[in-house]
Design an enzyme around this catalytic site. Structure first.
Site, PDB file in Angstrom:
ATOM      1  N   MET A  75     -12.650 -17.682  -0.838  1.00  0.00           N
ATOM      2  CA  MET A  75     -11.405 -17.120  -0.316  1.00  0.00           C
ATOM      3  C   MET A  75     -11.471 -16.933   1.193  1.00  0.00           C
ATOM      4  O   MET A  75     -10.477 -17.104   1.900  1.00  0.00           O
ATOM      5  CB  MET A  75     -11.100 -15.775  -0.987  1.00  0.00           C
ATOM      6  CG  MET A  75     -10.495 -15.898  -2.362  1.00  0.00           C
ATOM      7  SD  MET A  75      -9.380 -14.534  -2.786  1.00  0.00           S
ATOM      8  CE  MET A  75     -10.340 -13.116  -2.328  1.00  0.00           C
ATOM      9  N   HIS A 104       0.834  -1.208   0.000  1.00  0.00           N
ATOM     10  CA  HIS A 104       0.000   0.000   0.000  1.00  0.00           C
ATOM     11  C   HIS A 104       0.868   1.257   0.000  1.00  0.00           C
ATOM     12  O   HIS A 104       0.345   2.367   0.086  1.00  0.00           O
ATOM     13  CB  HIS A 104      -0.898   0.034   1.241  1.00  0.00           C
ATOM     14  CG  HIS A 104      -1.845  -1.129   1.359  1.00  0.00           C
ATOM     15  ND1 HIS A 104      -2.567  -1.601   0.288  1.00  0.00           N
ATOM     16  CD2 HIS A 104      -2.201  -1.891   2.428  1.00  0.00           C
ATOM     17  CE1 HIS A 104      -3.325  -2.627   0.693  1.00  0.00           C
ATOM     18  NE2 HIS A 104      -3.109  -2.816   1.968  1.00  0.00           N
TER      19      HIS A 104
END
Length: 305
Positions: A241, A113
């Site tokens: 997931m 990020h």
């Protein structure tokens, strides 16, 4: 040469004492979650990380689909729809002990990020293939709120979404201002025309995963069949997931150390348009005004539902 003086701490907590303090590093606001000197040392280590020619970098603002895309790229490279046994935290450069990434076998799928200037200095020189994924800011604000409220790392905020939204719109949240992050990466693309760069939208990946998985495969030079793309799309559905994250993954940290009791962890809903369940009419009008004044300058057209 960067000043060695102790950085000024900027207290941006709201009137109720909730929020975060920040310091400025290379012109970027960094939330004070650890000692600023430790944070700067982490960035220095990331910048000096040795990259490999076949690395792929996934870059995104928090809660824009980094985890999802990381699983997809790993599956494309593996040529199957099996989950990587390690959690993406092992390949996330800014986490504590970022040297873990140095021990990962090639080909690596790294993620971060961080702003480009805080990523490894070899990014441009080695022309590292970079995939940048964006998400509409309204859903980002809701997802980030639930993330920080459930994480033990962000101890200075445990209030309502309304209070969080004020801070988000002012760019006073961990991750900093979303629009600033997007503008900076746009500048990176302009300044580094030789850097292989693919831009994706979270909403497009949600609407047509097979098409976007093929685009990713083409970008990284991997041959895939329609059948494999469909298998990867199914394996990387939100529900599957979420189960895999709990049952398959070797995590980089104990979940009990990361998340508050009762919190669902990294996965919550993963929906497009969930912001409608959180944002009032008045807040939405204010949000739209901020978007008109700031995000429009980027030329990016977001999908909100």
């Amino acid at each position: 040469m960067e000043s060695q003086q102790t950085p000024e701490i900027l207290d941006y907590r709201n009137e109720n004492g909730h929020g975060w303090s920040f310091y400025k590093h290379d012109g970027i606001l960094r939330a004070v979650l650890t000692n600023p000197e430790d944070d700067k040392e982490m960035i220095r280590k990331v910048q000096k990380l040795e990259l490999r020619d076949d690395d792929v970098m996934i870059a995104a603002y928090p809660k824009c689909g980094t985890h999802w895309l990381w699983e997809i790229v790993n599956m494309i490279r593996a040529g199957n729809s099996e989950y990587n046994k390690k959690a993406k935290g092992f390949a996330m450069l800014e986490l504590p002990k970022s040297e873990r990434a140095d021990k990962l076998p090639s080909p690596r799928v790294l993620n971060s990020h961080l702003y480009f200037r805080h990523l490894p200095e070899e990014m441009a020189e080695k022309r590292i293939k970079t995939i940048f994924i964006m998400r509409n800011p309204k859903d980002v604000s809701v997802s980030l709120y639930n993330h920080v409220k459930g994480s033990k790392k962000f101890t200075t905020f445990d209030r309502t979404y309304s209070e969080f939204l004020d801070l988000f719109l002012e760019g006073k949240v961990p991750g900093g201002g979303y629009v600033d992050y997007l503008k900076d990466w746009q500048q990176v693309k302009q300044d580094n025309p030789d850097l292989p760069f693919l831009t994706l939208f979270y909403e497009n990946l949600k609407e047509d995963p097979v098409k976007n998985i093929k685009a990713v495969a083409d970008f990284i030079g991997q041959s895939v069949t329609d059948e494999l793309c469909q298998e990867i799309a199914e394996a990387c559905s939100f529900k599957k997931m979420k189960v895999a994250d709990a049952e398959v993954k070797e995590d980089y940290a104990e979940r009990s150390e990361t998340w508050k009791e009762g919190h669902t962890g990294m996965f919550r809903k993963g929906e497009v348009g969930d912001w409608k369940n959180w944002i009032t009419v008045a807040q939405n009008e204010r949000f739209d005004d901020v978007i008109d004044r700031t995000f429009k300058a980027t030329g990016i057209a977001f999908t909100y539902e």
